[in-house]
Design a protein around this motif. Structure first.
Motif, PDB file in Angstrom:
ATOM      1  N   ARG A   3      69.505 -25.108 153.200  1.00  0.00           N
ATOM      2  CA  ARG A   3      68.666 -26.221 153.657  1.00  0.00           C
ATOM      3  C   ARG A   3      68.705 -27.311 152.597  1.00  0.00           C
ATOM      4  O   ARG A   3      68.524 -27.026 151.414  1.00  0.00           O
ATOM      5  CB  ARG A   3      67.234 -25.748 153.871  1.00  0.00           C
ATOM      6  N   VAL A   4      68.940 -28.550 153.047  1.00  0.00           N
ATOM      7  CA  VAL A   4      68.990 -29.670 152.124  1.00  0.00           C
ATOM      8  C   VAL A   4      68.152 -30.820 152.652  1.00  0.00           C
ATOM      9  O   VAL A   4      67.923 -30.939 153.862  1.00  0.00           O
ATOM     10  CB  VAL A   4      70.439 -30.154 151.849  1.00  0.00           C
ATOM     11  N   GLN A  35      62.906 -22.401 147.442  1.00  0.00           N
ATOM     12  CA  GLN A  35      62.097 -21.485 148.240  1.00  0.00           C
ATOM     13  C   GLN A  35      60.630 -21.905 148.207  1.00  0.00           C
ATOM     14  O   GLN A  35      60.078 -22.209 147.152  1.00  0.00           O
ATOM     15  CB  GLN A  35      62.245 -20.064 147.709  1.00  0.00           C
ATOM     16  N   GLY A  36      60.015 -21.969 149.380  1.00  0.00           N
ATOM     17  CA  GLY A  36      58.592 -22.270 149.488  1.00  0.00           C
ATOM     18  C   GLY A  36      58.253 -23.742 149.542  1.00  0.00           C
ATOM     19  O   GLY A  36      57.098 -24.103 149.794  1.00  0.00           O
ATOM     20  N   GLU A  41      58.193 -32.222 150.075  1.00  0.00           N
ATOM     21  CA  GLU A  41      58.165 -31.900 148.644  1.00  0.00           C
ATOM     22  C   GLU A  41      59.584 -31.856 148.086  1.00  0.00           C
ATOM     23  O   GLU A  41      59.849 -32.365 146.996  1.00  0.00           O
ATOM     24  CB  GLU A  41      57.487 -30.548 148.410  1.00  0.00           C
ATOM     25  N   SER A  42      60.490 -31.270 148.847  1.00  0.00           N
ATOM     26  CA  SER A  42      61.879 -31.147 148.405  1.00  0.00           C
ATOM     27  C   SER A  42      62.544 -32.502 148.225  1.00  0.00           C
ATOM     28  O   SER A  42      63.201 -32.753 147.211  1.00  0.00           O
ATOM     29  CB  SER A  42      62.672 -30.310 149.409  1.00  0.00           C
ATOM     30  N   VAL A  43      62.388 -33.394 149.215  1.00  0.00           N
ATOM     31  CA  VAL A  43      63.074 -34.686 149.116  1.00  0.00           C
ATOM     32  C   VAL A  43      62.524 -35.507 147.949  1.00  0.00           C
ATOM     33  O   VAL A  43      63.283 -36.167 147.230  1.00  0.00           O
ATOM     34  CB  VAL A  43      63.036 -35.467 150.443  1.00  0.00           C
TER      35      VAL A  43
END
Length: 154
Positions: A3-4, A35-36, A41-43
């Motif tokens: 996942r990206v 993970q999580g 939040e990731s971007v």
């Protein structure tokens, strides 16, 4: 499945891109989710790590699947969440280990070397406020085999 997340950052009439050294292709800054993490939040984290810029309220603009084929066999499968953002804080990094950061005019994007799927994403996200869903199939050397988009382009 990997996942990206990535983000198209608009600043006036320019978009911040990263020129990857391996192929010399331009890409949207971002990277792998941890993970999580939520996709938002990731971007924000990935963008900050690559550019040193803090995105202000990025909005999801597209969700995509990518299948990478070795012959007729699926070698890799990815999910990518593309955000759009018009505001940021901070100063652009002078160095990025992932490639060269460059502000590019919106008009120049269509002529840059990049993955054909990314070109389709730009065509939609930069001209529409509708969420884009899609699926892209590539060879292992990233030649586009097929794609589906919803909504479709005229």
């Amino acid at each position: 499945m990997q996942r990206v997340t990535n983000c198209i950052l608009l600043n006036d009439d320019k978009v911040l891109l990263i020129k990857k050294p391996r192929r010399g292709w331009y890409a949207i800054p971002g990277g792998k989710m941890e993970q999580g993490e939520s996709i938002k939040e990731s971007v924000i984290r990935e963008y900050r790590e690559e550019t040193e810029l803090e995105l202000t309220d990025p909005e999801l603009g597209g969700a995509f699947t990518f299948l990478i084929y070795n012959g007729k066999t699926i070698a890799q499968e990815w999910m990518m969440f593309t955000f759009l953002c018009r505001a940021f804080t901070g100063t652009l990094a002078s160095y990025c280990r992932e490639g060269e950061l460059e502000w590019v005019t919106r008009d120049a994007i269509s002529s840059l070397p990049m993955a054909e799927g990314d070109r389709k994403i730009f065509e939609h996200v930069l001209t529409s406020d509708k969420m884009l869903y899609g699926s892209f199939s590539y060879t292992e050397d990233y030649r586009l085999i097929d794609y589906r988009l919803d909504p479709t382009r005229p």
